[in-house]
Structure formats: C-alpha cells, structure tokens
Design a protein around this motif. Sequence first.
Motif, PDB file in Angstrom:
ATOM      1  N   VAL A 154       0.735  -0.891  -0.127  1.00 50.84           N
ATOM      2  CA  VAL A 154       0.204  -0.294  -0.396  1.00 50.84           C
ATOM      3  C   VAL A 154       0.767   1.519  -0.051  1.00 50.84           C
ATOM      4  O   VAL A 154       0.754   1.962  -0.760  1.00 50.84           O
ATOM      5  CB  VAL A 154      -0.601   0.355   1.512  1.00 50.84           C
ATOM      6  CG1 VAL A 154      -1.818   0.779   1.169  1.00 50.84           C
ATOM      7  CG2 VAL A 154      -2.270  -1.216   0.832  1.00 50.84           C
ATOM      8  N   GLU A 155       2.066   1.169   0.811  1.00 52.25           N
ATOM      9  CA  GLU A 155       3.104   2.537   0.917  1.00 52.25           C
ATOM     10  C   GLU A 155       3.520   3.330  -0.330  1.00 52.25           C
ATOM     11  O   GLU A 155       4.495   3.497  -1.055  1.00 52.25           O
ATOM     12  CB  GLU A 155       3.859   2.444   1.946  1.00 52.25           C
ATOM     13  CG  GLU A 155       4.578   1.052   1.862  1.00 52.25           C
ATOM     14  CD  GLU A 155       4.242  -0.240   2.568  1.00 52.25           C
ATOM     15  OE1 GLU A 155       5.000  -1.087   3.107  1.00 52.25           O
ATOM     16  OE2 GLU A 155       2.844  -0.251   2.383  1.00 52.25           O
ATOM     17  N   LYS A 156       3.673   1.721  -1.372  1.00 49.68           N
ATOM     18  CA  LYS A 156       4.685   1.907  -2.602  1.00 49.68           C
ATOM     19  C   LYS A 156       3.593   2.480  -3.770  1.00 49.68           C
ATOM     20  O   LYS A 156       4.375   1.998  -4.877  1.00 49.68           O
ATOM     21  CB  LYS A 156       5.313   0.996  -2.837  1.00 49.68           C
ATOM     22  CG  LYS A 156       6.626   0.343  -1.848  1.00 49.68           C
ATOM     23  CD  LYS A 156       7.510   1.490  -1.847  1.00 49.68           C
ATOM     24  CE  LYS A 156       8.460   1.165  -0.680  1.00 49.68           C
ATOM     25  NZ  LYS A 156       9.699   2.223  -0.811  1.00 49.68           N
ATOM     26  N   GLN A 157       2.263   2.172  -3.454  1.00 51.29           N
ATOM     27  CA  GLN A 157       1.253   1.822  -4.360  1.00 51.29           C
ATOM     28  C   GLN A 157       1.310   3.338  -5.186  1.00 51.29           C
ATOM     29  O   GLN A 157       1.230   3.804  -6.812  1.00 51.29           O
ATOM     30  CB  GLN A 157      -0.080   1.405  -4.527  1.00 51.29           C
ATOM     31  CG  GLN A 157       0.124   0.503  -3.781  1.00 51.29           C
ATOM     32  CD  GLN A 157      -1.049  -0.304  -3.514  1.00 51.29           C
ATOM     33  OE1 GLN A 157      -2.393  -0.363  -3.247  1.00 51.29           O
ATOM     34  NE2 GLN A 157      -1.599  -1.780  -3.256  1.00 51.29           N
ATOM     35  N   GLN A 158       1.141   4.598  -4.457  1.00 48.66           N
ATOM     36  CA  GLN A 158       1.181   5.825  -5.177  1.00 48.66           C
ATOM     37  C   GLN A 158       2.819   6.186  -6.069  1.00 48.66           C
ATOM     38  O   GLN A 158       2.284   6.422  -6.896  1.00 48.66           O
ATOM     39  CB  GLN A 158       1.100   6.825  -4.340  1.00 48.66           C
ATOM     40  CG  GLN A 158       1.028   8.065  -4.537  1.00 48.66           C
ATOM     41  CD  GLN A 158       0.547   9.480  -3.576  1.00 48.66           C
ATOM     42  OE1 GLN A 158       1.093   8.912  -2.519  1.00 48.66           O
ATOM     43  NE2 GLN A 158       0.369  10.566  -3.683  1.00 48.66           N
ATOM     44  N   LEU A 159       3.374   5.466  -5.546  1.00 44.01           N
ATOM     45  CA  LEU A 159       4.996   5.744  -6.266  1.00 44.01           C
ATOM     46  C   LEU A 159       4.954   4.707  -7.528  1.00 44.01           C
ATOM     47  O   LEU A 159       5.146   5.283  -9.185  1.00 44.01           O
ATOM     48  CB  LEU A 159       5.811   5.377  -5.491  1.00 44.01           C
ATOM     49  CG  LEU A 159       7.014   5.083  -5.923  1.00 44.01           C
ATOM     50  CD1 LEU A 159       8.048   6.847  -6.877  1.00 44.01           C
ATOM     51  CD2 LEU A 159       8.190   4.596  -5.209  1.00 44.01           C
ATOM     52  N   GLY A 160       4.197   3.569  -7.639  1.00 49.81           N
ATOM     53  CA  GLY A 160       3.722   2.982  -8.583  1.00 49.81           C
ATOM     54  C   GLY A 160       2.994   3.655  -9.376  1.00 49.81           C
ATOM     55  O   GLY A 160       3.404   3.177 -10.675  1.00 49.81           O
ATOM     56  N   SER A 161       2.120   4.071  -9.218  1.00 52.48           N
ATOM     57  CA  SER A 161       0.675   4.893 -10.528  1.00 52.48           C
ATOM     58  C   SER A 161       1.665   6.034 -10.670  1.00 52.48           C
ATOM     59  O   SER A 161       1.087   6.069 -11.897  1.00 52.48           O
ATOM     60  CB  SER A 161       0.425   5.495  -9.863  1.00 52.48           C
ATOM     61  OG  SER A 161      -1.213   4.348  -9.269  1.00 52.48           O
ATOM     62  N   ALA A 162       3.106   6.763  -9.858  1.00 59.58           N
ATOM     63  CA  ALA A 162       3.606   7.520 -10.282  1.00 59.58           C
ATOM     64  C   ALA A 162       4.064   7.177 -11.909  1.00 59.58           C
ATOM     65  O   ALA A 162       4.722   7.544 -12.863  1.00 59.58           O
ATOM     66  CB  ALA A 162       4.401   8.300  -9.676  1.00 59.58           C
ATOM     67  N   TRP A 163       5.273   5.867 -11.957  1.00 58.94           N
ATOM     68  CA  TRP A 163       6.006   5.160 -13.019  1.00 58.94           C
ATOM     69  C   TRP A 163       4.790   4.926 -13.284  1.00 58.94           C
ATOM     70  O   TRP A 163       5.352   5.188 -14.779  1.00 58.94           O
ATOM     71  CB  TRP A 163       6.756   4.085 -11.804  1.00 58.94           C
ATOM     72  CG  TRP A 163       7.877   4.370 -11.671  1.00 58.94           C
ATOM     73  CD1 TRP A 163       8.147   5.124 -10.329  1.00 58.94           C
ATOM     74  CD2 TRP A 163       8.948   4.280 -11.939  1.00 58.94           C
ATOM     75  NE1 TRP A 163       9.284   5.188  -9.902  1.00 58.94           N
ATOM     76  CE2 TRP A 163       9.922   4.988 -10.553  1.00 58.94           C
ATOM     77  CE3 TRP A 163       9.171   4.755 -13.260  1.00 58.94           C
ATOM     78  CZ2 TRP A 163      11.270   5.498 -11.587  1.00 58.94           C
ATOM     79  CZ3 TRP A 163      10.427   4.320 -14.279  1.00 58.94           C
ATOM     80  CH2 TRP A 163      12.116   5.172 -12.401  1.00 58.94           C
TER      81      TRP A 163
END
Length: 194
Positions: A147-156
Amino acid sequence: SSASEPVQLFLLTCSLIGLQFAWGTEMTYCSPFLLSLGMSKSGLSLVWVAGPLSGLVMQPVVGMVSDRWTGKWGRRRPFMVAGTVGVVVCLLILGWCGDLVGLFVQDEASKRSLTIALAVVDIYLLDFIINIVQSTCRSLIVDTLPVEKQQLGSAWASRMIGLGHMLVYAVGALDLSKIFGSTFLGDSQFKKVC
C-alpha cells in the motif's frame, strides 16, 4: 542481490510504454487515414466514441473477471498477454485494411467503403482490447506493490504512459520510408508505424 527499486518499478510499469504507443498510433494516424478514404468528419466523430465507451464497459468488466481469475499465471497476466496479442493483430489489420479488402474486392467504390467499414470495426475492437490490457496493467501495480508504494507505482505508470506517447510522436516525425526503404514494414508511414 535484487534490483534497485527504480528498476523494479520500471519493469513493473514498462508495458504501459507499448500500450500508449499503440493508443497514440491510433489517435494520431487514424483520423487522417479515414478522412483520406472519404469518411465524413461527422462519421469520424462517431468513431472516436469508441475510446470512452470501451473504457466505460471494459475496465470494470475485466477488473471483475480478472479479480476472480485463478489460473496458474496469476490473475492479470493472462489478460495482459492475450490483450497484447489482440492489440498487435488489430494494429496490423488497421495498417493493411485497404490491402486486405483489395484481396476480395476490385471495384474502387466498394473497396473504399469496405475499407472504411473494416477500419472502423477494427478501431472499436482495438479500443476495447487496449482497455483490457490497460486495466490489468494498472491492477498489477496495485496487486504487486504494498500500500505504501502504490502511489509511487502509479507515478511510474504515468511516466511510462508519457514516454510511450512521446515515442509514438518521435517515431512519427521520422521519415520511416527513408530509414527502412519503401517496402520494408509496408509502403506508407501509417503501415510502418502500425
């Protein structure tokens, strides 16, 4: 040792480069192609209803089906692979639809109207298939990352979409006939990009 986080995120989202390239090819080249065949501008506007319509229908349906999928390759990957094959086939049909129709029809007026019909059906099908791949690529990001990395994944994912779109415009700016010759990969810029 395992790959660094940026490399992992790139690998997780790089499929969106190709997907956006396919989408950009359709959006950039199909309007001039259909207009060159004699399609009216009002008819052309009906063709472009396919994108929003396909997203409205396919993304929730594919999301629901793939959420329940229990195959050995995972929930998303079979849809991504099948969709990718579908996108490739649709792009090839789109690029060569006039030639395909010409195999069966010789009359120029009939050939033109059937080429338009085949191209329109193919564009609709392509939009629906692109939405299958897009929804599963995005879902894979959510499935894979904590969950804490999903925003970063969406940015990528957004970076990869931007890169794919820039790539289709960069390729389109090149004289592909000069680079590849007049017949390799087709006899027009549109065919070569497809």
